[in-house]
Design a protein around this motif. Structure first.
Motif, PDB file in Angstrom:
ATOM      1  N   PRO A   1     -69.208  30.323  -7.125  1.00 36.70           N
ATOM      2  CA  PRO A   1     -69.569  29.617  -5.887  1.00 36.70           C
ATOM      3  C   PRO A   1     -71.070  29.336  -5.842  1.00 36.70           C
ATOM      4  CG  PRO A   1     -68.078  31.427  -5.412  1.00 36.70           C
ATOM      5  CD  PRO A   1     -68.458  31.561  -6.852  1.00 36.70           C
ATOM      6  N   ALA A   2     -71.408  28.157  -5.345  1.00 31.36           N
ATOM      7  CA  ALA A   2     -72.800  27.723  -5.354  1.00 31.36           C
ATOM      8  C   ALA A   2     -73.307  27.491  -3.943  1.00 31.36           C
ATOM      9  CB  ALA A   2     -72.953  26.436  -6.168  1.00 31.36           C
ATOM     10  N   PHE A   3     -74.569  27.807  -3.749  1.00 29.66           N
ATOM     11  CA  PHE A   3     -75.330  27.398  -2.568  1.00 29.66           C
ATOM     12  C   PHE A   3     -76.429  26.484  -3.074  1.00 29.66           C
ATOM     13  CE2 PHE A   3     -78.862  27.498   0.300  1.00 29.66           C
ATOM     14  CZ  PHE A   3     -78.321  27.588   1.577  1.00 29.66           C
ATOM     15  N   ILE A   4     -76.535  25.291  -2.513  1.00 30.35           N
ATOM     16  CA  ILE A   4     -77.535  24.319  -2.944  1.00 30.35           C
ATOM     17  C   ILE A   4     -78.265  23.791  -1.714  1.00 30.35           C
ATOM     18  CG2 ILE A   4     -77.928  22.118  -4.127  1.00 30.35           C
ATOM     19  CD1 ILE A   4     -75.216  22.580  -5.555  1.00 30.35           C
ATOM     20  N   ASP A   5     -79.592  23.824  -1.738  1.00 28.06           N
ATOM     21  CA  ASP A   5     -80.339  23.219  -0.640  1.00 28.06           C
ATOM     22  C   ASP A   5     -81.500  22.391  -1.174  1.00 28.06           C
ATOM     23  OD1 ASP A   5     -82.408  25.026  -1.210  1.00 28.06           O
ATOM     24  OD2 ASP A   5     -81.995  26.314   0.501  1.00 28.06           O
ATOM     25  N   CYS A   6     -82.011  21.521  -0.325  1.00 25.67           N
ATOM     26  CA  CYS A   6     -83.144  20.668  -0.670  1.00 25.67           C
ATOM     27  C   CYS A   6     -83.620  19.996   0.614  1.00 25.67           C
ATOM     28  CB  CYS A   6     -82.760  19.612  -1.706  1.00 25.67           C
ATOM     29  SG  CYS A   6     -81.430  18.503  -1.185  1.00 25.67           S
ATOM     30  N   GLY A   7     -84.722  19.283   0.523  1.00 24.41           N
ATOM     31  CA  GLY A   7     -85.197  18.492   1.647  1.00 24.41           C
ATOM     32  C   GLY A   7     -84.745  17.051   1.512  1.00 24.41           C
ATOM     33  N   SER A   8     -84.696  16.339   2.628  1.00 29.77           N
ATOM     34  CA  SER A   8     -84.305  14.919   2.560  1.00 29.77           C
ATOM     35  C   SER A   8     -85.415  14.053   1.984  1.00 29.77           C
ATOM     36  CB  SER A   8     -83.926  14.410   3.952  1.00 29.77           C
ATOM     37  OG  SER A   8     -85.062  14.342   4.801  1.00 29.77           O
ATOM     38  N   ALA A   9     -86.658  14.572   1.974  1.00 25.80           N
ATOM     39  CA  ALA A   9     -87.806  13.797   1.487  1.00 25.80           C
ATOM     40  C   ALA A   9     -88.400  14.470   0.259  1.00 25.80           C
ATOM     41  CB  ALA A   9     -88.855  13.639   2.584  1.00 25.80           C
ATOM     42  N   GLU A  10     -87.551  14.725  -0.735  1.00 24.20           N
ATOM     43  CA  GLU A  10     -88.031  15.268  -2.000  1.00 24.20           C
ATOM     44  C   GLU A  10     -87.298  14.603  -3.161  1.00 24.20           C
ATOM     45  OE1 GLU A  10     -86.869  19.092  -3.711  1.00 24.20           O
ATOM     46  OE2 GLU A  10     -86.110  19.642  -1.721  1.00 24.20           O
ATOM     47  N   VAL A  11     -87.913  14.673  -4.340  1.00 22.55           N
ATOM     48  CA  VAL A  11     -87.388  14.039  -5.543  1.00 22.55           C
ATOM     49  C   VAL A  11     -85.975  14.510  -5.862  1.00 22.55           C
ATOM     50  CG1 VAL A  11     -87.632  14.088  -8.066  1.00 22.55           C
ATOM     51  CG2 VAL A  11     -89.583  13.454  -6.649  1.00 22.55           C
ATOM     52  N   PHE A  12     -85.699  15.801  -5.680  1.00 22.40           N
ATOM     53  CA  PHE A  12     -84.445  16.376  -6.159  1.00 22.40           C
ATOM     54  C   PHE A  12     -83.250  16.135  -5.238  1.00 22.40           C
ATOM     55  CE2 PHE A  12     -87.551  19.575  -8.072  1.00 22.40           C
ATOM     56  CZ  PHE A  12     -87.634  18.879  -9.269  1.00 22.40           C
ATOM     57  N   ARG A  13     -83.470  15.485  -4.099  1.00 21.44           N
ATOM     58  CA  ARG A  13     -82.394  15.352  -3.112  1.00 21.44           C
ATOM     59  C   ARG A  13     -81.105  14.787  -3.705  1.00 21.44           C
ATOM     60  NH1 ARG A  13     -83.939  10.824   0.238  1.00 21.44           N
ATOM     61  NH2 ARG A  13     -82.727   9.647  -1.301  1.00 21.44           N
ATOM     62  N   ASP A  14     -81.168  13.635  -4.335  1.00 23.60           N
ATOM     63  CA  ASP A  14     -79.940  12.955  -4.742  1.00 23.60           C
ATOM     64  C   ASP A  14     -79.228  13.676  -5.879  1.00 23.60           C
ATOM     65  OD1 ASP A  14     -80.477  11.124  -2.787  1.00 23.60           O
ATOM     66  OD2 ASP A  14     -81.104   9.524  -4.135  1.00 23.60           O
ATOM     67  N   GLU A  15     -79.980  14.244  -6.822  1.00 25.83           N
ATOM     68  CA  GLU A  15     -79.313  14.972  -7.902  1.00 25.83           C
ATOM     69  C   GLU A  15     -78.671  16.252  -7.384  1.00 25.83           C
ATOM     70  OE1 GLU A  15     -82.911  16.985 -10.390  1.00 25.83           O
ATOM     71  OE2 GLU A  15     -83.201  14.904  -9.761  1.00 25.83           O
ATOM     72  N   ASP A  16     -79.277  16.855  -6.359  1.00 26.77           N
ATOM     73  CA  ASP A  16     -78.686  18.071  -5.786  1.00 26.77           C
ATOM     74  C   ASP A  16     -77.408  17.760  -5.018  1.00 26.77           C
ATOM     75  OD1 ASP A  16     -80.842  19.350  -6.892  1.00 26.77           O
ATOM     76  OD2 ASP A  16     -81.894  19.696  -4.999  1.00 26.77           O
ATOM     77  N   VAL A  17     -77.444  16.672  -4.243  1.00 25.49           N
ATOM     78  CA  VAL A  17     -76.238  16.254  -3.513  1.00 25.49           C
ATOM     79  C   VAL A  17     -75.129  15.891  -4.498  1.00 25.49           C
ATOM     80  CG1 VAL A  17     -75.298  14.477  -1.995  1.00 25.49           C
ATOM     81  CG2 VAL A  17     -77.517  15.510  -1.469  1.00 25.49           C
TER      82      VAL A  17
ATOM     83  N   PRO B   1     -83.547  17.873   7.078  1.00 30.94           N
ATOM     84  CA  PRO B   1     -84.154  16.584   7.449  1.00 30.94           C
ATOM     85  C   PRO B   1     -85.675  16.655   7.504  1.00 30.94           C
ATOM     86  CG  PRO B   1     -83.151  17.627   9.369  1.00 30.94           C
ATOM     87  CD  PRO B   1     -82.733  18.437   8.177  1.00 30.94           C
ATOM     88  N   GLY B   2     -86.318  15.777   6.727  1.00 32.15           N
ATOM     89  CA  GLY B   2     -87.776  15.716   6.732  1.00 32.15           C
ATOM     90  C   GLY B   2     -88.445  16.750   5.873  1.00 32.15           C
ATOM     91  N   GLY B   3     -87.661  17.484   5.068  1.00 32.76           N
ATOM     92  CA  GLY B   3     -88.245  18.518   4.232  1.00 32.76           C
ATOM     93  C   GLY B   3     -88.797  17.966   2.929  1.00 32.76           C
ATOM     94  N   PHE B   4     -90.013  18.410   2.561  1.00 29.50           N
ATOM     95  CA  PHE B   4     -90.552  18.096   1.238  1.00 29.50           C
ATOM     96  C   PHE B   4     -90.241  19.260   0.300  1.00 29.50           C
ATOM     97  CE2 PHE B   4     -94.197  19.787   3.740  1.00 29.50           C
ATOM     98  CZ  PHE B   4     -94.553  20.889   2.972  1.00 29.50           C
ATOM     99  N   HIS B   5     -90.543  19.096  -0.972  1.00 29.61           N
ATOM    100  CA  HIS B   5     -90.191  20.110  -1.968  1.00 29.61           C
ATOM    101  C   HIS B   5     -90.908  21.429  -1.673  1.00 29.61           C
ATOM    102  CE1 HIS B   5     -88.642  21.678  -5.652  1.00 29.61           C
ATOM    103  NE2 HIS B   5     -89.831  21.801  -6.218  1.00 29.61           N
ATOM    104  N   MET B   6     -90.147  22.519  -1.692  1.00 31.41           N
ATOM    105  CA  MET B   6     -90.669  23.877  -1.497  1.00 31.41           C
ATOM    106  C   MET B   6     -91.320  24.070  -0.134  1.00 31.41           C
ATOM    107  SD  MET B   6     -92.256  25.078  -5.161  1.00 31.41           S
ATOM    108  CE  MET B   6     -93.826  24.331  -4.798  1.00 31.41           C
ATOM    109  N   PHE B   7     -90.878  23.337   0.867  1.00 29.35           N
ATOM    110  CA  PHE B   7     -91.546  23.446   2.168  1.00 29.35           C
ATOM    111  C   PHE B   7     -91.432  24.846   2.757  1.00 29.35           C
ATOM    112  CE2 PHE B   7     -87.239  22.033   3.408  1.00 29.35           C
ATOM    113  CZ  PHE B   7     -86.937  22.882   4.474  1.00 29.35           C
ATOM    114  N   ASP B   8     -90.379  25.578   2.414  1.00 32.71           N
ATOM    115  CA  ASP B   8     -90.223  26.923   2.958  1.00 32.71           C
ATOM    116  C   ASP B   8     -91.307  27.867   2.462  1.00 32.71           C
ATOM    117  OD1 ASP B   8     -88.904  26.541   0.417  1.00 32.71           O
ATOM    118  OD2 ASP B   8     -88.114  28.564   0.622  1.00 32.71           O
ATOM    119  N   ASN B   9     -91.803  27.647   1.226  1.00 29.42           N
ATOM    120  CA  ASN B   9     -92.874  28.482   0.694  1.00 29.42           C
ATOM    121  C   ASN B   9     -94.237  28.059   1.211  1.00 29.42           C
ATOM    122  OD1 ASN B   9     -91.390  30.253  -0.910  1.00 29.42           O
ATOM    123  ND2 ASN B   9     -91.338  28.845  -2.641  1.00 29.42           N
ATOM    124  N   LEU B  10     -94.424  26.756   1.365  1.00 26.92           N
ATOM    125  CA  LEU B  10     -95.737  26.238   1.745  1.00 26.92           C
ATOM    126  C   LEU B  10     -95.947  26.192   3.255  1.00 26.92           C
ATOM    127  CD1 LEU B  10     -95.892  23.397  -0.913  1.00 26.92           C
ATOM    128  CD2 LEU B  10     -97.169  25.551  -0.928  1.00 26.92           C
TER     129      LEU B  10
END
Length: 328
Positions: free
Chosen positions: A260-276, A295-304
């Motif tokens: 089982p996988a958990f996948i997350d990303c931001g809507s405003a990052e490069v990896f969005r479409d490949e992750d979806v 929505p509105g998340g950039f890459h690694m926003f949780d860390n930054l």
């Protein structure tokens, strides 16, 4: 008189950044430029977070120990074992693979985000110092990661891990390696995994999605940086049919039998479409995946921007998934 044709790369409209995150991104813009080239990899490494102060680890109630293990090619890598102080018995295991675009970072990068889970789930984490591209291109990083997984399986009783509750996890490049590792362990008959926690994973070397065109010259880890990371990792194989699913899991056509996988990303990052797309491919194969696009998340926003509302919601969603997978 003839005319010279000048080719320009136009950037399509993109989702807006979350206002709170956008303000943070503005503050970070001087310190963290949106893109890196091959020539700037040393700069990227020098900007990486310094090793974690042992005192701060202790203040978090965590104890650590290191072990050096052999690799498939006769080299050596270091694993760090982390657990809550005073923990006893056997519990879940978290195999953590750090990010850094395949070219930077250490086994400590991002690890503090795992500390609360070690307390809540009475778990043991193992983090791996895989060797970095371009000095050590594919398949070295994934094989180093697999060597660490085998070591965990062989020493599970010794370090207090219940192999029935072993989860691989990673962010960005580490998320891509974690996904590749799930495929590799399945195909080699290696250790079974209870789950894969893929945080904004780097999955596709082909630079062909809409999100990679949208995030170009803006944000954190844009299109140019992504091409740089994949080129360092794969060399002239990038974008060709000579790339394995273990290096670029988005290329996989057989997604059956994965944990089982958990996948997350931001809507405003490069990896969005490949992750979806990767979550959709797991579902199409009859597998289980939980997908969050913030929505509105950039890459690694949780860390930054760890105090941002969206960051808190992102971490809570991951912890909720872990609780369900571990039935804790």
């Amino acid at each position: 008189m003839g005319r010279t044709l000048v080719m320009t790369r136009t950037t399509p409209a993109r989702p807006p950044f979350d206002p709170e995150l956008g303000a943070v991104l503005t503050l970070l813009s001087d310190r963290l430029p949106p893109y890196f080239t091959m020539e700037q990899i040393p700069d990227l490494r020098s900007m990486a977070a310094p090793p974690i102060d042992p005192e701060s680890v202790a203040q978090a109630g965590i104890v650590s120990s290191d072990v050096t293990i052999p690799t498939q090619d006769g080299g050596e890598i270091v694993l760090t074992i982390l657990e809550a102080e005073g923990r006893t018995g056997t519990g879940p295991g978290f195999y953590y693979i750090h990010g850094g675009g395949m070219v930077s970072g250490t086994r400590w990068s991002g690890v503090p985000g795992v500390f609360p889970w070690l307390h809540r789930f009475e778990a043991v984490a193992v983090t791996v110092e895989y060797r970095l591209a371009p000095e050590f291109p594919d398949p070295v990083p994934i094989e180093d990661s697999y060597a660490g997984l085998i070591w965990i399986a062989e020493h599970a009783n010794e370090i207090g891990i219940d192999l029935n509750r072993l989860i691989v996890m990673g962010g960005s490049a580490g998320g891509g390696l974690a996904a590749g590792l799930a495929h590799l362990s399945r195909d080699r008959g290696g250790p079974s995994l209870a789950g894969q926690l893929l945080m904004y994973p780097m999955l596709d070397d082909r630079d062909s999605t809409m999100s990679t065109r949208q995030i170009d010259g803006i944000g954190i880890w844009d299109r140019t940086s992504n091409v740089t990371g994949w080129t360092a990792y794969l060399g002239d194989r990038r974008g060709t049919d000579r790339v394995s699913v273990y290096a670029a899991p988005a290329r996989a056509t057989d997604l059956s039998g994965l944990p089982p996988a958990f996948i997350d990303c931001g809507s405003a990052e490069v990896f969005r479409d490949e992750d979806v797309s990767y979550a959709s491919a797991i579902w199409a194969a009859g597998g289980q995946a939980e997908l969050h696009v913030w929505p509105g998340g950039f890459h690694m926003f949780d860390n930054l921007a760890p105090q941002a509302v969206l960051s808190q919601q992102m971490r809570a969603a991951r912890e909720g998934w872990l609780a369900r997978i571990l039935d804790a």
